[in-house]
Design a protein around this motif. Structure first.
Motif, PDB file in Angstrom:
ATOM      1  N   ILE A  43       0.858  -1.186   0.000  1.00 37.04           N
ATOM      2  CA  ILE A  43       0.000   0.000   0.000  1.00 37.04           C
ATOM      3  C   ILE A  43       0.893   1.235   0.000  1.00 37.04           C
ATOM      4  O   ILE A  43       1.805   1.341   0.818  1.00 37.04           O
ATOM      5  CB  ILE A  43      -0.919   0.031   1.241  1.00 37.04           C
ATOM      6  N   GLY A  44       0.609   2.153  -0.891  1.00 35.77           N
ATOM      7  CA  GLY A  44       1.348   3.410  -0.903  1.00 35.77           C
ATOM      8  C   GLY A  44       0.653   4.426   0.003  1.00 35.77           C
ATOM      9  O   GLY A  44      -0.549   4.633  -0.116  1.00 35.77           O
ATOM     10  N   THR A  45       1.413   4.990   0.929  1.00 36.75           N
ATOM     11  CA  THR A  45       0.821   6.058   1.731  1.00 36.75           C
ATOM     12  C   THR A  45       0.575   7.257   0.826  1.00 36.75           C
ATOM     13  O   THR A  45       1.226   7.413  -0.214  1.00 36.75           O
ATOM     14  CB  THR A  45       1.736   6.467   2.896  1.00 36.75           C
ATOM     15  N   ARG A  46      -0.386   8.083   1.220  1.00 41.35           N
ATOM     16  CA  ARG A  46      -0.759   9.249   0.421  1.00 41.35           C
ATOM     17  C   ARG A  46      -0.519  10.527   1.227  1.00 41.35           C
ATOM     18  O   ARG A  46      -0.540  10.498   2.458  1.00 41.35           O
ATOM     19  CB  ARG A  46      -2.243   9.158   0.029  1.00 41.35           C
ATOM     20  N   TRP A  47      -0.327  11.629   0.544  1.00 40.58           N
ATOM     21  CA  TRP A  47      -0.142  12.913   1.187  1.00 40.58           C
ATOM     22  C   TRP A  47      -1.270  13.183   2.184  1.00 40.58           C
ATOM     23  O   TRP A  47      -1.048  13.614   3.304  1.00 40.58           O
ATOM     24  CB  TRP A  47      -0.079  14.011   0.130  1.00 40.58           C
ATOM     25  N   MET A  48      -2.500  12.866   1.784  1.00 42.80           N
ATOM     26  CA  MET A  48      -3.648  13.135   2.641  1.00 42.80           C
ATOM     27  C   MET A  48      -3.721  12.228   3.867  1.00 42.80           C
ATOM     28  O   MET A  48      -4.480  12.494   4.794  1.00 42.80           O
ATOM     29  CB  MET A  48      -4.955  13.016   1.851  1.00 42.80           C
TER      30      MET A  48
ATOM     31  N   GLY B 252       2.417  15.480  11.107  1.00 46.20           N
ATOM     32  CA  GLY B 252       3.394  14.945  10.172  1.00 46.20           C
ATOM     33  C   GLY B 252       3.497  13.431  10.128  1.00 46.20           C
ATOM     34  O   GLY B 252       4.463  12.906   9.597  1.00 46.20           O
ATOM     35  N   HIS B 253       2.509  12.735  10.678  1.00 49.84           N
ATOM     36  CA  HIS B 253       2.508  11.272  10.572  1.00 49.84           C
ATOM     37  C   HIS B 253       1.122  10.805  10.137  1.00 49.84           C
ATOM     38  O   HIS B 253       0.160  11.568  10.154  1.00 49.84           O
ATOM     39  CB  HIS B 253       2.928  10.615  11.896  1.00 49.84           C
ATOM     40  N   VAL B 254       1.050   9.541   9.720  1.00 58.32           N
ATOM     41  CA  VAL B 254      -0.223   8.984   9.266  1.00 58.32           C
ATOM     42  C   VAL B 254      -1.219   9.039  10.427  1.00 58.32           C
ATOM     43  O   VAL B 254      -0.929   8.577  11.535  1.00 58.32           O
ATOM     44  CB  VAL B 254      -0.042   7.532   8.760  1.00 58.32           C
TER      45      VAL B 254
ATOM     46  N   LEU C  61       4.115   6.172  11.110  1.00 55.21           N
ATOM     47  CA  LEU C  61       4.422   6.095   9.683  1.00 55.21           C
ATOM     48  C   LEU C  61       4.144   7.464   9.093  1.00 55.21           C
ATOM     49  O   LEU C  61       3.398   8.255   9.676  1.00 55.21           O
ATOM     50  CB  LEU C  61       3.526   5.057   8.996  1.00 55.21           C
ATOM     51  N   ALA C  62       4.715   7.743   7.928  1.00 56.30           N
ATOM     52  CA  ALA C  62       4.470   9.042   7.294  1.00 56.30           C
ATOM     53  C   ALA C  62       4.588   8.923   5.784  1.00 56.30           C
ATOM     54  O   ALA C  62       5.359   8.113   5.272  1.00 56.30           O
ATOM     55  CB  ALA C  62       5.456  10.088   7.809  1.00 56.30           C
ATOM     56  N   PHE C  63       3.802   9.741   5.076  1.00 55.38           N
ATOM     57  CA  PHE C  63       3.942   9.868   3.631  1.00 55.38           C
ATOM     58  C   PHE C  63       5.339  10.414   3.364  1.00 55.38           C
ATOM     59  O   PHE C  63       5.793  11.297   4.089  1.00 55.38           O
ATOM     60  CB  PHE C  63       2.879  10.837   3.097  1.00 55.38           C
ATOM     61  N   PRO C  64       6.065   9.897   2.389  1.00 61.26           N
ATOM     62  CA  PRO C  64       5.679   9.012   1.297  1.00 61.26           C
ATOM     63  C   PRO C  64       6.159   7.567   1.450  1.00 61.26           C
ATOM     64  O   PRO C  64       6.322   6.869   0.456  1.00 61.26           O
ATOM     65  CB  PRO C  64       6.356   9.662   0.104  1.00 61.26           C
ATOM     66  N   GLU C  65       6.360   7.110   2.667  1.00 60.35           N
ATOM     67  CA  GLU C  65       6.923   5.758   2.794  1.00 60.35           C
ATOM     68  C   GLU C  65       5.934   4.673   2.356  1.00 60.35           C
ATOM     69  O   GLU C  65       4.748   4.758   2.650  1.00 60.35           O
ATOM     70  CB  GLU C  65       7.459   5.496   4.194  1.00 60.35           C
TER      71      GLU C  65
END
Length: 142
Positions: free
Chosen positions: A17-22, A28-30, A75-79
């Protein structure tokens, strides 16, 4: 649910799954609510690709009746992440999936929990036995 996080080896199936900016929140984290979306995405991707579930036309569908998530590391975008899925309990009309959310190549999850589906008749939403093809796929994760 155990307080000890399950390791990567305890999950027989993974979905990238790709994390998204939103997905990120103001800190600053998911955001925590996104993890439930990851659970839902991984489980339903499995049902569609491995169990042949037709989400548009199947007479029997799964509805989420319970879920839980324990957070261990941010976790955080864009990982990129991977969701591991296993079956913890398979009943006649329901299944409890264990789900782990992992950073790529990490042995322990950043978050883990469970997701419970009850299978129902699409027409009247009454519980119904899990169809044979789905049960066969789910047994591979047990």
């Amino acid at each position: 649910m155990s307080d000890t996080p399950p390791g990567r080896a305890e999950f027989p199936w993974f979905h990238a799954i790709g994390t998204r900016w939103m997905d990120n929140d103001i800190y600053g984290h998911v955001n925590n609510v996104q993890y439930y979306s990851y659970f839902d995405t991984a489980v339903n991707h499995f049902l569609i690709t491995e169990g042949g579930l037709d989400i548009q036309a199947a007479d029997v569908i799964g509805v989420c009746v319970e879920s839980r998530c324990t957070y261990r590391a941010p976790l955080a975008f864009p990982e990129p992440i991977e969701a591991g899925v296993r079956v913890e309990r398979l009943g006649n009309t329901s299944v409890r999936y264990g789900v782990g959310i992992f950073r790529a190549d990490e042995p322990e999850p950043a978050a883990w929990g469970y997701f419970v589906h009850v299978f129902v008749c699409r027409q009247d939403m009454s519980p119904t036995p899990i169809p044979a093809a789905l049960r066969e796929a789910l047994n591979r994760l047990a």
